[in-house]
Design a protein around this motif. Structure first.
Motif, mmCIF file in Angstrom:
data_model
loop_
_atom_site.group_PDB
_atom_site.id
_atom_site.type_symbol
_atom_site.label_atom_id
_atom_site.label_comp_id
_atom_site.label_asym_id
_atom_site.label_seq_id
_atom_site.Cartn_x
_atom_site.Cartn_y
_atom_site.Cartn_z
ATOM 1 N N THR B 167 0.834 -1.209 0.000
ATOM 2 C CA THR B 167 0.000 0.000 0.000
ATOM 3 C C THR B 167 0.870 1.262 0.000
ATOM 4 O OG1 THR B 167 -1.738 -1.156 1.222
ATOM 5 C CG2 THR B 167 -1.814 1.256 1.219
ATOM 6 N N THR B 190 -4.158 -4.919 -5.576
ATOM 7 C CA THR B 190 -4.504 -5.383 -4.229
ATOM 8 C C THR B 190 -3.859 -6.737 -3.986
ATOM 9 O OG1 THR B 190 -6.534 -6.506 -4.932
ATOM 10 C CG2 THR B 190 -6.709 -4.163 -4.396
ATOM 11 N N SER B 202 -6.589 -4.817 2.182
ATOM 12 C CA SER B 202 -5.822 -4.290 1.059
ATOM 13 C C SER B 202 -6.712 -3.470 0.129
ATOM 14 C CB SER B 202 -5.170 -5.446 0.292
ATOM 15 O OG SER B 202 -4.466 -4.955 -0.830
ATOM 16 N N ILE B 203 -7.877 -3.989 -0.167
ATOM 17 C CA ILE B 203 -8.802 -3.262 -1.050
ATOM 18 C C ILE B 203 -9.217 -1.943 -0.398
ATOM 19 C CG2 ILE B 203 -11.132 -3.312 -2.053
ATOM 20 C CD1 ILE B 203 -10.676 -6.367 -2.489
ATOM 21 N N LEU B 206 -6.135 0.429 -0.671
ATOM 22 C CA LEU B 206 -5.766 0.801 -2.043
ATOM 23 C C LEU B 206 -6.795 1.717 -2.686
ATOM 24 C CD1 LEU B 206 -3.455 -0.043 -4.125
ATOM 25 C CD2 LEU B 206 -3.414 -1.177 -1.907
#
Lengths: 377, 377
Positions: B167, B190, B202-203, B206
């Motif tokens: 990230t 991701t 992660s999503i 991001l």
């Protein structure tokens, strides 16, 4: 509809000639260069590429196709044209040259030549009758007789005995497939090494047999340029004028120019495709090796005077990159260009002969390859 | 004139979507499959082939092009499109995946990843800023951020720490090239391994950064089909709906069908070209290996339902022969066919989604690959 085998000369210029040979798969304009499709494909290029670059006839190798996939399998497919989707003329060699250069444990006798496959070591026998049968199975437009290609350095005695057997083999080929018995033409091959009297003897004997064309064999086998030119210029004019003359396995652009100058009509050579694969490319300014550092940032086309797909589309910088990265595409693009160069050369020769300017045309090629030209007439 | 980066959805069918992404080199219709042009050419096929088979966008590898011929050399040529003569869109990966899979002696730190070239052992450092600079030099239409593709089997702690660094790297990529500052789009990637909560994390992180699209990375790295499908179907719908979604390095025809079914828009994979080179060919009746004896005398086309040059022109018998003879042409003809298969697959998917018949379309592919389908939703 033209008669199969009919060979019409449209113009001559000195000893150089231009004409048309009719085959079962259409006409071939001469002088012509034949790309070599060893095992049934011209390495790296497809029939659509060959059409695009103006190929009129390709060569198939009897030895390779006999061993794999097998001539009988090809016959069951309807012949080589059906198999490889090339609908224009195909000439096949007799397989003899590959037997002598590739296979192991060969044994020559009056009957024929026994050899072991370079693929699996299996034993085979090529007789004159057998190679005709194979080429008939391939449905070749132009079949070549079985001959012994005498190695360079063979002595006169060996060469003399060999050419007599080659003549007997030629007669057996003709007997196995009498003139006019089908749509497949058959060419005889003259030998005689580097002895002019033996060359004359071979031509004298071979031309008594009714072939559709005659080849000069046994050149470009390791001799010097001077020796080759000496035999070429001496013998080519002795071949019958009303039949196509074929200089087998030759050669460099200047060899072909000299062949045409000596009266030859047909040529084949692996040089353009083999050189394409090692990065040696022919241009209107001479040979270049695309590997070289100097081309790394060269945004120009390979040859500004060439109209092939490669030259129309890509830069020298990109072609160099593809070569160094060993990309498959490199071989195709280089082959397309080199074959175009050889086909442009014979196309230009045909036009020059028709216009009576072949001497000038030849001098342009002499100027491109001065070192080689110095060794040629 | 459409705005670069504009992504318009024309239809949805379940989670599947079809639309158009505008790039500096023209539109890309989604769902799309991107042939992989590793070192600047799609192996064995030229731009004219790619045009003929309907490719809309290809992928270039940053790692390979950086090492050879060098991104600065490509920049001096005017970018990758000028260099390789492909005038339509190009997506470049960040190079990270190749660093992890090909290069020796890599060392990951907050700064970036240090590695040795697989070509000459020379030492290099990829930072987020560096890979953006390289991709700008290549003038990529879609640049990917540097990420760590976590190896399969990594534990949760490692995966969690890695995704946080990924990230931070993504933010540094965006900072190095702020949104809207040029014609090159930038996608985030991701990660999160095979832990759903980490994938979500992660999503979440991001998508707070303003990217032009989002990728699912770290799949198809050795996991089972079931694990992959589990993560794919869980995470794809979480990616922003109004941006293109890209499933990196995937996959089989059925993987792509399932990706589309889960809401993915873009795919790339070396499978069609790599399989072409080992003789595994995709047909409307399933995969075949052209090497097999059963095709030796098969005069039919590779796939009667395919309209590619290979299927229009050659028989299975000839393709088998070319493969066994290891002819260069074999690779080109097989690649043309396999790429056509993958491009036909996504073309058909676009039509089915537009017509609201994607479930039926998917079931046709499930029927072709029943064993694989049994492991997928």
């Amino acid at each position: 509809m033209a008669t199969i085998g009919e060979f019409t000369l449209h113009a001559t210029d000195g000893k150089a000639r231009t004409g048309v040979l009719q085959t079962a798969h259409g006409p071939v304009r001469t002088p012509i260069f034949m790309p070599v499709g060893t095992v049934g494909s011209v390495k790296g290029v497809a029939p659509d590429d060959l059409d695009a670059i103006g190929a009129e006839i390709i060569l198939g190798n009897t030895y390779h196709l006999y061993l794999r996939p097998g001539d009988e399998l090809v016959a069951r497919r309807g012949g080589l044209h059906e198999f490889n989707a090339w609908r224009k003329p195909i000439l096949t060699d007799s397989g003899g040259f590959q037997v002598f250069s590739l296979s192991g444990l060969r044994r020559i006798s009056e009957e024929g030549v026994e050899f072991r496959s370079h693929l699996d070591g299996s034993k085979h026998l090529f007789t004159p009758e057998k190679v005709v049968s194979i080429q008939r199975n391939l449905n070749s437009d132009i079949m070549m007789v079985l001959d012994e290609c005498v190695p360079y350095g063979a002595d006169k005695d060996y060469t003399a005995r060999s050419l007599k057997m080659t003549t007997r083999w030629a007669q057996r080929c003709r007997d196995a497939y009498p003139a006019g018995s089908g749509g497949n033409l058959m060419f005889g091959i003259t030998q005689g090494g580097f002895f002019k009297d033996l060359r004359e003897e071979s031509i004298g004997e071979l031309t008594r047999i009714d072939f559709d064309g005659f080849a000069l064999g046994g050149l470009s086998v390791g001799e010097s340029k001077t020796e080759m030119m000496d035999i070429l210029y001496h013998t080519a004019p002795m071949l019958p004028a009303h039949k196509p003359r074929y200089l087998m396995g030759v050669g460099t652009p200047l060899d072909i120019i000299n062949g045409i100058n000596a009266g030859i009509d047909m040529f084949d050579c692996v040089l353009p495709t083999r050189n394409a694969r090692n990065g040696t490319l022919y241009t209107s300014a001479g040979k270049i090796n695309i590997k070289r550092r100097e081309f790394a940032e060269d945004d120009g086309p390979l040859d500004p005077n060439c109209s092939c797909y490669t030259c129309r589309t890509f830069s020298r910088a990109y072609l160099r990159h593809l070569f160094h990265a060993q990309e498959i595409l490199s071989y195709r693009l280089n082959s397309i260009h080199n074959l175009t160069y050889f086909l442009d050369l014979v196309r230009g020769a045909r036009e020059a002969i028709a216009q009576g300017t072949f001497a000038e045309y030849k001098s342009r090629y002499d100027a491109i390859y001065p070192q080689e030209a110095a060794l040629c007439p």
